[in-house]
Scaffold this active site. Structure first.
Site, PDB file in Angstrom:
ATOM      1  N   TRP A   6     -17.602  50.952 -50.914  1.00  0.00           N
ATOM      2  CA  TRP A   6     -16.160  51.171 -50.854  1.00  0.00           C
ATOM      3  C   TRP A   6     -15.899  51.818 -49.481  1.00  0.00           C
ATOM      4  O   TRP A   6     -15.944  53.048 -49.361  1.00  0.00           O
ATOM      5  CB  TRP A   6     -15.688  52.123 -51.943  1.00  0.00           C
ATOM      6  CG  TRP A   6     -15.816  51.605 -53.336  1.00  0.00           C
ATOM      7  CD1 TRP A   6     -14.854  51.006 -54.077  1.00  0.00           C
ATOM      8  CD2 TRP A   6     -16.980  51.670 -54.181  1.00  0.00           C
ATOM      9  NE1 TRP A   6     -15.338  50.683 -55.322  1.00  0.00           N
ATOM     10  CE2 TRP A   6     -16.641  51.078 -55.408  1.00  0.00           C
ATOM     11  CE3 TRP A   6     -18.278  52.183 -54.011  1.00  0.00           C
ATOM     12  CZ2 TRP A   6     -17.547  50.974 -56.462  1.00  0.00           C
ATOM     13  CZ3 TRP A   6     -19.172  52.071 -55.048  1.00  0.00           C
ATOM     14  CH2 TRP A   6     -18.812  51.475 -56.259  1.00  0.00           C
ATOM     15  N   LYS A  45     -38.875  48.094 -32.618  1.00  0.00           N
ATOM     16  CA  LYS A  45     -39.570  48.487 -33.852  1.00  0.00           C
ATOM     17  C   LYS A  45     -39.910  47.232 -34.658  1.00  0.00           C
ATOM     18  O   LYS A  45     -39.055  46.357 -34.811  1.00  0.00           O
ATOM     19  CB  LYS A  45     -38.651  49.383 -34.698  1.00  0.00           C
ATOM     20  CG  LYS A  45     -38.339  50.718 -34.064  1.00  0.00           C
ATOM     21  CD  LYS A  45     -37.098  51.366 -34.676  1.00  0.00           C
ATOM     22  CE  LYS A  45     -35.846  50.739 -34.153  1.00  0.00           C
ATOM     23  NZ  LYS A  45     -34.596  51.237 -34.756  1.00  0.00           N
ATOM     24  N   GLY A  67     -41.522  47.298 -38.004  1.00  0.00           N
ATOM     25  CA  GLY A  67     -42.067  47.787 -39.276  1.00  0.00           C
ATOM     26  C   GLY A  67     -43.435  48.427 -39.057  1.00  0.00           C
ATOM     27  O   GLY A  67     -43.637  49.140 -38.070  1.00  0.00           O
ATOM     28  N   GLY A  79     -35.944  53.278 -39.834  1.00  0.00           N
ATOM     29  CA  GLY A  79     -35.543  53.062 -38.440  1.00  0.00           C
ATOM     30  C   GLY A  79     -34.676  54.209 -37.920  1.00  0.00           C
ATOM     31  O   GLY A  79     -34.773  54.596 -36.754  1.00  0.00           O
ATOM     32  N   ASP A  80     -33.852  54.760 -38.794  1.00  0.00           N
ATOM     33  CA  ASP A  80     -32.967  55.874 -38.384  1.00  0.00           C
ATOM     34  C   ASP A  80     -33.796  57.111 -38.045  1.00  0.00           C
ATOM     35  O   ASP A  80     -33.543  57.794 -37.054  1.00  0.00           O
ATOM     36  CB  ASP A  80     -31.983  56.239 -39.505  1.00  0.00           C
ATOM     37  CG  ASP A  80     -31.196  55.041 -39.995  1.00  0.00           C
ATOM     38  OD1 ASP A  80     -31.046  54.081 -39.225  1.00  0.00           O
ATOM     39  OD2 ASP A  80     -30.736  55.067 -41.155  1.00  0.00           O
ATOM     40  N   ASN A 136     -28.826  47.484 -35.517  1.00  0.00           N
ATOM     41  CA  ASN A 136     -28.683  47.702 -36.962  1.00  0.00           C
ATOM     42  C   ASN A 136     -27.739  46.694 -37.601  1.00  0.00           C
ATOM     43  O   ASN A 136     -26.732  47.056 -38.223  1.00  0.00           O
ATOM     44  CB  ASN A 136     -28.149  49.123 -37.215  1.00  0.00           C
ATOM     45  CG  ASN A 136     -29.254  50.034 -37.722  1.00  0.00           C
ATOM     46  OD1 ASN A 136     -30.299  49.559 -38.165  1.00  0.00           O
ATOM     47  ND2 ASN A 136     -29.028  51.333 -37.642  1.00  0.00           N
ATOM     48  N   ARG A 173     -25.882  44.385 -39.995  1.00  0.00           N
ATOM     49  CA  ARG A 173     -25.661  44.266 -41.441  1.00  0.00           C
ATOM     50  C   ARG A 173     -24.692  43.104 -41.640  1.00  0.00           C
ATOM     51  O   ARG A 173     -23.495  43.228 -41.353  1.00  0.00           O
ATOM     52  CB  ARG A 173     -25.021  45.542 -42.008  1.00  0.00           C
ATOM     53  CG  ARG A 173     -25.854  46.795 -41.835  1.00  0.00           C
ATOM     54  CD  ARG A 173     -27.081  46.815 -42.753  1.00  0.00           C
ATOM     55  NE  ARG A 173     -27.883  48.018 -42.567  1.00  0.00           N
ATOM     56  CZ  ARG A 173     -28.858  48.148 -41.669  1.00  0.00           C
ATOM     57  NH1 ARG A 173     -29.177  47.138 -40.876  1.00  0.00           N
ATOM     58  NH2 ARG A 173     -29.536  49.275 -41.566  1.00  0.00           N
ATOM     59  N   ASN A 196     -28.216  59.950 -40.516  1.00  0.00           N
ATOM     60  CA  ASN A 196     -29.645  60.107 -40.820  1.00  0.00           C
ATOM     61  C   ASN A 196     -30.427  60.449 -39.546  1.00  0.00           C
ATOM     62  O   ASN A 196     -31.262  61.354 -39.539  1.00  0.00           O
ATOM     63  CB  ASN A 196     -30.228  58.817 -41.422  1.00  0.00           C
ATOM     64  CG  ASN A 196     -29.463  58.325 -42.635  1.00  0.00           C
ATOM     65  OD1 ASN A 196     -28.786  59.105 -43.291  1.00  0.00           O
ATOM     66  ND2 ASN A 196     -29.550  57.030 -42.919  1.00  0.00           N
TER      67      ASN A 196
HETATM   68  P1  ADP Z   1     -35.636  49.245 -39.308  1.00  0.00           P
HETATM   69  O1  ADP Z   1     -35.609  50.247 -40.434  1.00  0.00           O
HETATM   70  O2  ADP Z   1     -34.714  49.595 -38.184  1.00  0.00           O
HETATM   71  O3  ADP Z   1     -35.569  47.818 -39.747  1.00  0.00           O
HETATM   72  P2  ADP Z   1     -38.506  49.048 -39.121  1.00  0.00           P
HETATM   73  O4  ADP Z   1     -38.585  48.378 -40.435  1.00  0.00           O
HETATM   74  O5  ADP Z   1     -39.156  48.379 -37.973  1.00  0.00           O
HETATM   75  O6  ADP Z   1     -37.051  49.414 -38.627  1.00  0.00           O
HETATM   76  O7  ADP Z   1     -39.129  50.485 -39.331  1.00  0.00           O
HETATM   77  C1  ADP Z   1     -38.887  51.551 -38.450  1.00  0.00           C
HETATM   78  C2  ADP Z   1     -40.137  52.358 -38.243  1.00  0.00           C
HETATM   79  O8  ADP Z   1     -40.608  52.836 -39.503  1.00  0.00           O
HETATM   80  C3  ADP Z   1     -41.286  51.566 -37.667  1.00  0.00           C
HETATM   81  O9  ADP Z   1     -41.219  51.537 -36.254  1.00  0.00           O
HETATM   82  C4  ADP Z   1     -42.486  52.329 -38.169  1.00  0.00           C
HETATM   83  O10 ADP Z   1     -42.724  53.423 -37.308  1.00  0.00           O
HETATM   84  C5  ADP Z   1     -42.012  52.881 -39.507  1.00  0.00           C
HETATM   85  N1  ADP Z   1     -42.496  52.074 -40.647  1.00  0.00           N
HETATM   86  C6  ADP Z   1     -41.843  51.108 -41.303  1.00  0.00           C
HETATM   87  N2  ADP Z   1     -42.594  50.593 -42.309  1.00  0.00           N
HETATM   88  C7  ADP Z   1     -43.775  51.278 -42.281  1.00  0.00           C
HETATM   89  C8  ADP Z   1     -44.986  51.262 -43.053  1.00  0.00           C
HETATM   90  N3  ADP Z   1     -45.162  50.423 -44.091  1.00  0.00           N
HETATM   91  N4  ADP Z   1     -45.955  52.132 -42.714  1.00  0.00           N
HETATM   92  C9  ADP Z   1     -45.823  53.003 -41.699  1.00  0.00           C
HETATM   93  N5  ADP Z   1     -44.718  53.081 -40.942  1.00  0.00           N
HETATM   94  C10 ADP Z   1     -43.710  52.231 -41.206  1.00  0.00           C
END
Ligand code: ADP
Length: 310
Positions: free
Chosen positions: A101, A225, A227, A257-258, A165, A167, A32
């Site tokens: 799988w 990061k 979110g 995140g990817d 990452n 899991r 990705n």
């Molecule tokens: P991962 O997918 O690695 O857990 P995050 O959840 O922190 O990482 O999300 C990765 C990036 O996606 C964030 O740094 C942000 O830029 C973007 N992102 C995630 N959620 C939102 C949201 N609700 N609105 C805007 N950008 C978001």
């Protein structure tokens, strides 16, 4: 011209459309990231390092890599293993469930293909990206060889980039992940962790705490990061907290995140500042989450990135 390698696994993705029909595509964290990087920065050579089988779906996967303009010279063919696969089911309440799988997938064998000649080729890159997912799936008996090869790349001046990452279902014991991640953080130049991954493993609750955790390692660039809340970066003594514009129309956060990682690294390889790279990575991630699945449609993605000046 800049060059980056992505080592890991791409999976065949199956998604239930109705009781009798499945849609099939391809996804996997490093794949990705590679796709989104290449879509935004076509001049950068973006290469997949993985092993696939000789089965029909592996063949289709290779064709897909090529159609996304990824370099496939280091996509190896295992003679008897096949590509890993997963199924996404969505229940009536919209909750997604994943079934995998991949225990016997070709990608688990990738280290066997990393001969001295291949390592010499990898050593010509600017960056080499790997995540906690390949660390979890490569066979345990190959781990020492894997770390030795990464040491050689580091000595050759390749910047190593790591995203944990985490899991949990891929690790029999949390302690094993902690031990492997410690080696990865020690060796890496750039780390791109998400706060949530570090919460489960180390009890870290905030981006600032995550930066503090990463500071115990000799990292050149730390990018945390969190979110929609923020991205916090530390490079040398410069600590920055970057604002993220929250997306309200979130459809599917898979691969946020990817997408961020791929576009952030592409921007850095193109000479952008950390602040610019974060904004571009966040724009890409914010776009991807407004579409179902890991890979957003090309036209919509390109349109959004052109608004960001790409
Ligand atoms: P991962 O997918 O690695 O857990 P995050 O959840 O922190 O990482 O999300 C990765 C990036 O996606 C964030 O740094 C942000 O830029 C973007 N992102 C995630 N959620 C939102 C949201 N609700 N609105 C805007 N950008 C978001």
């Amino acid at each position: 011209m800049a060059k980056i390698y992505f080592l890991g696994e791409c999976l065949v993705e199956l998604r239930e459309l109705d009781d009798a029909t499945m849609a099939q595509s391809f996804a996997g964290d490093v794949y990705n990231s590679a796709v989104y990087l290449k879509r935004c920065f076509p001049k950068i050579t973006v290469s997949m390092v993985t092993a696939i089988g000789s089965d029909r779906l592996s063949e289709k996967m290779l064709t897909r890599f090529k159609s996304e303009n990824l370099d496939t010279q280091l996509v190896f063919r295992h003679p008897s293993k096949v590509a890993g696969m997963y199924l996404i089911e969505t229940d009536d309440a919209g909750e997604r469930r994943f079934t995998y799988w991949r225990n016997d997938s070709a990608a688990r064998k990738v280290v066997e293909f990393l001969s001295d000649g291949v390592v010499d080729q990898l050593a010509t890159a600017d960056m080499f990206f790997f995540s906690g997912i390949p660390l979890a799936i490569i066979e345990k008996h190959s781990r020492n060889a894997f770390w030795q090869k990464l040491e050689s790349l580091k000595q050759a001046g390749v910047k190593l980039v790591f995203d944990p990452n985490y899991r949990s279902q891929l690790w029999a014991h949390k302690e094993d992940a902690i031990e492997q991640f410690d080696r990865a953080f020690h060796l890496s130049d750039i780390a791109l962790p998400g706060v949530e991954d570090l919460t489960v493993l180390y009890g870290i609750e905030s981006a600032q705490e995550a930066v503090g955790f990463c500071q115990q390692y000799d990292l050149e660039e730390i990018v945390v990061k969190d979110g929609p809340k923020s991205v916090v970066t530390l490079a040398g003594t410069e600590r920055l907290s970057h604002q993220i514009s929250p997306v309200t129309n979130v459809i599917d956060t898979t691969s946020a995140g990817d997408a961020f990682n791929g576009v952030y690294l592409g921007a850095r390889l193109s000479g952008r500042t950390i602040a610019e790279a974060v904004q571009l990575g966040a724009k890409a991630a914010g776009t991807v989450i407004q579409h179902p699945g890991a890979i957003a449609p090309l036209a919509a993605f390109k349109q959004a990135m052109s608004e960001a000046g790409i």
